[in-house]
Structure formats: C-alpha cells, structure tokens
Scaffold this active site. Structure first.
Site, PDB file in Angstrom:
ATOM      1  N   GLY A 142       0.837  -1.206   0.000  1.00  0.00           N
ATOM      2  CA  GLY A 142       0.000   0.000   0.000  1.00  0.00           C
ATOM      3  C   GLY A 142       0.866   1.248   0.000  1.00  0.00           C
ATOM      4  N   HIS A 182       0.395   2.720 -12.651  1.00  0.00           N
ATOM      5  CA  HIS A 182       1.349   1.724 -13.158  1.00  0.00           C
ATOM      6  C   HIS A 182       2.737   2.368 -13.196  1.00  0.00           C
ATOM      7  CE1 HIS A 182       2.604  -1.830 -15.300  1.00  0.00           C
ATOM      8  NE2 HIS A 182       3.302  -1.044 -16.094  1.00  0.00           N
ATOM      9  N   VAL A 198      -5.384  -5.130 -19.650  1.00  0.00           N
ATOM     10  CA  VAL A 198      -4.540  -4.792 -18.493  1.00  0.00           C
ATOM     11  C   VAL A 198      -3.578  -3.638 -18.824  1.00  0.00           C
ATOM     12  CG1 VAL A 198      -2.747  -5.677 -16.945  1.00  0.00           C
ATOM     13  CG2 VAL A 198      -4.659  -7.133 -17.611  1.00  0.00           C
ATOM     14  N   ALA A 247       7.815   9.542  -7.618  1.00  0.00           N
ATOM     15  CA  ALA A 247       6.975  10.262  -8.590  1.00  0.00           C
ATOM     16  C   ALA A 247       5.511   9.836  -8.452  1.00  0.00           C
ATOM     17  CB  ALA A 247       7.485   9.994 -10.007  1.00  0.00           C
ATOM     18  N   GLU A 248       5.285   8.560  -8.167  1.00  0.00           N
ATOM     19  CA  GLU A 248       3.903   8.071  -7.993  1.00  0.00           C
ATOM     20  C   GLU A 248       3.217   8.811  -6.851  1.00  0.00           C
ATOM     21  OE1 GLU A 248       3.119   3.815  -7.954  1.00  0.00           O
ATOM     22  OE2 GLU A 248       5.092   3.421  -8.786  1.00  0.00           O
TER      23      GLU A 248
HETATM   24  C1  GAR Z   1       3.457   0.685  -7.324  1.00  0.00           C
HETATM   25  O1  GAR Z   1       4.729   0.942  -7.873  1.00  0.00           O
HETATM   26  C2  GAR Z   1       2.433   0.506  -8.412  1.00  0.00           C
HETATM   27  O2  GAR Z   1       2.645   1.395  -9.475  1.00  0.00           O
HETATM   28  C3  GAR Z   1       2.681  -0.926  -8.795  1.00  0.00           C
HETATM   29  O3  GAR Z   1       2.864  -1.587  -7.575  1.00  0.00           O
HETATM   30  C4  GAR Z   1       3.459  -0.688  -6.653  1.00  0.00           C
HETATM   31  C5  GAR Z   1       2.662  -0.602  -5.383  1.00  0.00           C
HETATM   32  O4  GAR Z   1       2.640  -1.827  -4.738  1.00  0.00           O
HETATM   33  N1  GAR Z   1       1.591  -1.459  -9.551  1.00  0.00           N
HETATM   34  C6  GAR Z   1       1.751  -2.317 -10.554  1.00  0.00           C
HETATM   35  O5  GAR Z   1       2.831  -2.745 -10.926  1.00  0.00           O
HETATM   36  C7  GAR Z   1       0.460  -2.749 -11.215  1.00  0.00           C
HETATM   37  N2  GAR Z   1       0.681  -3.134 -12.556  1.00  0.00           N
HETATM   38  P1  GAR Z   1       2.952  -1.872  -3.172  1.00  0.00           P
HETATM   39  O6  GAR Z   1       1.955  -0.960  -2.536  1.00  0.00           O
HETATM   40  O7  GAR Z   1       2.789  -3.292  -2.776  1.00  0.00           O
HETATM   41  O8  GAR Z   1       4.352  -1.331  -2.988  1.00  0.00           O
END
Ligand code: GAR
Length: 212
Positions: free
Chosen positions: A11, A108, A143, A172-173
């Site tokens: 998360g 993503h 997807v 950045a996210e």
């Molecule tokens: C994030 O980097 C998100 O962009 C990625 O998982 C991470 C978060 O997971 N999502 C994907 O790769 C979906 N295709 P976490 O909360 O377990 O760190």
C-alpha cells in the site's frame, strides 16, 4: 468523492494519499481499503490512519467472478464512487470493469504504453530507456491500458538496478496519484475515446514533472 482502494501488498501509495486527504480542500477521501491478501502490510497502514479495511482473500474463492462479487459488496457497503488499484496484483474481469465505467483508476510504474504487466523496471532497464516514470489511467478490460490521466517522468541512470529505479519511480507516484485523483474528483478529466482532456490548473503537471 468516496474512494475504495484495492491493494495486494505494501500500500505504498496510501500514506501520501491520506496526507493529501487531510487538507480540507482535497475533494476525495478513501473510505475503505480492501486487500486480496490477508497479510498485506497496506492493511495496517490504512488501519493506523483510521481508514476502514477489509480482506477478500482470493484464495478462498473458486472463481474470479465469485471473488469480485464479494469485493463489489464491500465497495457498495461503503458507498464507494471511485475505485483505485494502487498495487493491486489481480487481473479484473470485464464484468467487474464494466460495473465501474470510467470509475476505476490504476497507477502503473512505467510510462504506458511502454512496459505493461509485471517486472516493469526489469523491462525498462533491458530496453535501455533513458527516462521512465509512472502513469495514472482509467482501467479498461485490457490490463495496463485505458485513457491516461497523467504521467510523471524520472531519469534512468546507467547503474540503476530494478530496485533503485522502482524507488525513484515510487517518489513520482506519490506526487502524481493524489493530483490525478483530485482532478477526477473535481470533474476536470473528460474522456474522449482512448484519451482524456484534462482541465488542470496551469502548472499542475509541470510541478510534478520539473523537466516540462
Ligand atoms: C506501485 O509501484 C504501483 O505502481 C505498482 O505496484 C506498486 C505498489 O505496490 N503497480 C503495478 O505494478 C500494477 N501493474 P505496493 O503498494 O505493494 O508497494
């Protein structure tokens, strides 16, 4: 706008989102965090922030549809208006996606349409790109596809490992997701086919992407 977050792991995007929500002007709030894994550390992150949590363990179901029906029940119980999938590692069926038309937002860790799927940072390093980043987009049945709301860019360094690059993209996210969700909640994101037209305040994406 009431948000339901689907997660599978840490998360990692939740704390900055919760922080943004503390501002009285922020137009969205996470009302429930649902994990498909009972041991997901993100459940504790949410509980500590006082956000209701639920586990819908996909292993307890015979079919994806049955699993999703229970996810749907929890979302409806909490009055969710927008679903987000930050780090949700289950593929959603068309039926589920169609229940939330233009109401599921995914993040993503690449500049889509490059490097969808898993092992994203390994893919980026193998391709030799000099820039990577992250994408916030509306989910469609395919997807890691669907109208893009916003992207943020980071450099790729010669000595990066997938872990080092992932950590840089993650920074950045944390900026991009709260911004994009605010734009959606304020009704500033208009979908036109596979694109969005975003009525953002001047400077919003420049702030996230200092190179622009
Ligand atoms: C994030 O980097 C998100 O962009 C990625 O998982 C991470 C978060 O997971 N999502 C994907 O790769 C979906 N295709 P976490 O909360 O377990 O760190």
């Amino acid at each position: 706008m009431k948000i339901g977050a689907l997660i599978s792991g840490r998360g990692s995007n939740l704390p900055t989102l919760f922080e943004a929500m503390e501002s009285p002007d922020y137009p969205a709030e996470v009302v429930v965090v649902i994990s498909n894994r009972p041991d997901a550390p993100g459940l504790d992150v949410a509980a500590k922030a006082g956000i209701p949590t639920a586990t819908v363990d996909h292993k307890a179901y015979d079919s994806r549809e049955a699993f999703e029906a229970d996810v749907q029940k929890v979302l409806v119980e909490h009055g969710v208006e927008l679903v987000i999938t930050p780090g949700f590692m289950r593929i959603l069926t068309n039926t589920f996606v169609e229940q939330w038309p233009q109401r599921i937002v995914n993040i993503h860790p690449s500049l889509l349409p490059s490097f969808p799927g898993r092992h994203v940072h390994e893919q980026a390093l193998a391709a030799g790109v000099k820039l990577s980043g992250c994408t916030v987009h509306f989910a469609v049945p395919e997807v890691d596809a669907g109208p893009i709301i916003g992207q943020a860019v980071v450099p790729v360094h010669d000595d990066d490992t997938p872990e080092v690059l992932a950590a840089r993209v993650m920074q950045a996210e944390h900026k991009l997701l709260p911004h994009c969700l605010a734009l959606v909640a304020e009704g500033r994101v208009h979908i036109e086919g596979n694109r969005t037209i975003v009525e953002a305040a001047p400077g919003v994406f420049e702030e996230i992407n200092p190179a622009l």
